[in-house]
Design an enzyme around this catalytic site. Structure first.
Site, PDB file in Angstrom:
ATOM      1  CE1 TYR A  15      -3.563   2.709   0.856  1.00  0.00           C
ATOM      2  CE2 TYR A  15      -1.981   3.401   2.519  1.00  0.00           C
ATOM      3  CZ  TYR A  15      -3.115   3.642   1.778  1.00  0.00           C
ATOM      4  OH  TYR A  15      -3.817   4.810   1.957  1.00  0.00           O
ATOM      5  CG  ASP A  39      -6.248  10.203   4.636  1.00  0.00           C
ATOM      6  OD1 ASP A  39      -5.881  11.131   5.373  1.00  0.00           O
ATOM      7  OD2 ASP A  39      -5.459   9.569   3.925  1.00  0.00           O
ATOM      8  CG  ASP A  99      -2.859   5.461   7.136  1.00  0.00           C
ATOM      9  OD1 ASP A  99      -2.837   6.604   7.620  1.00  0.00           O
ATOM     10  OD2 ASP A  99      -2.923   5.231   5.917  1.00  0.00           O
TER      11      ASP A  99
END
Lengths: 124, 124
Positions: A15, A39, A99
């Protein structure tokens, strides 16, 4: 069967590399159908493929370098700290969010939530 | 009104220091009524004060050192990477999870979720 920690770590690494240097399709290939993206955390959740494509399409054309700094896997979830450096002309903009992701049995991303604020954007 | 990033960062710092070197009451004083704890993510969520007291009571007697490594604040939430070193006789056990927290208007913790796995426990 739940994904292995190794499979989750491989998706996280893929990713970050896809966001930094890949195409929108490279990024989207890592997501499961129906995946959601928030996000940063606190902003509206993107829930459709078109919304994800629009979101990652904003960063795809940028010249970037990405590096995974720390990954912690718990069950079918992971939290990870990574650095994304955007190079524009002579300037470098650095953002290193944390994240959080959940994964399906094939270690495809089912949700992503990014923790960062305006104060975490560093230029130089 | 949402808590400021500074207030959230202060609670995170106080939490890590309370877990490492404080009493159970020091830790619980940082939580809002009704707060939940999931540690690690994927295990049953602790939802009552008695459950939180039991959970933090297990670590309170240990000789520990704590250090906040990275904090990322987004809205009324934060994700942070920290190190907790437990010293037992001549041995050191180190765990550095990534925790995610939500906060109320007074920057009290309303939920905590800890991301780590067995492979993240280091001894030496």
């Amino acid at each position: 069967m739940a994904p292995t920690p190794e499979a989750i770590r491989a998706t996280v690494e893929a990713y970050v590399q896809a966001v930094a240097g890949g195409t929108v399709d490279d990024v989207l290939a890592l997501f499961a159908p129906g995946a959601t993206v928030e996000d940063p955390v606190g902003t509206p959740v993107r829930t459709t493929e078109a919304e994800l494509r629009e979101f990652y399409g904003m960063v795809a054309p940028l010249k970037q370098e990405g590096e995974v700094l720390t990954v912690r896997v718990a069950g079918d979830s992971a939290a990870f700290h990574f650095r994304l450096v955007t190079i524009m002309d002579d300037q470098r903009f650095e953002l290193s969010p944390i994240d959080v992701m959940t994964f399906d049995d094939d270690a495809k991303i089912t949700s992503m939530r990014a923790y960062w604020g305006p104060e975490d954007m560093v230029s130089g």
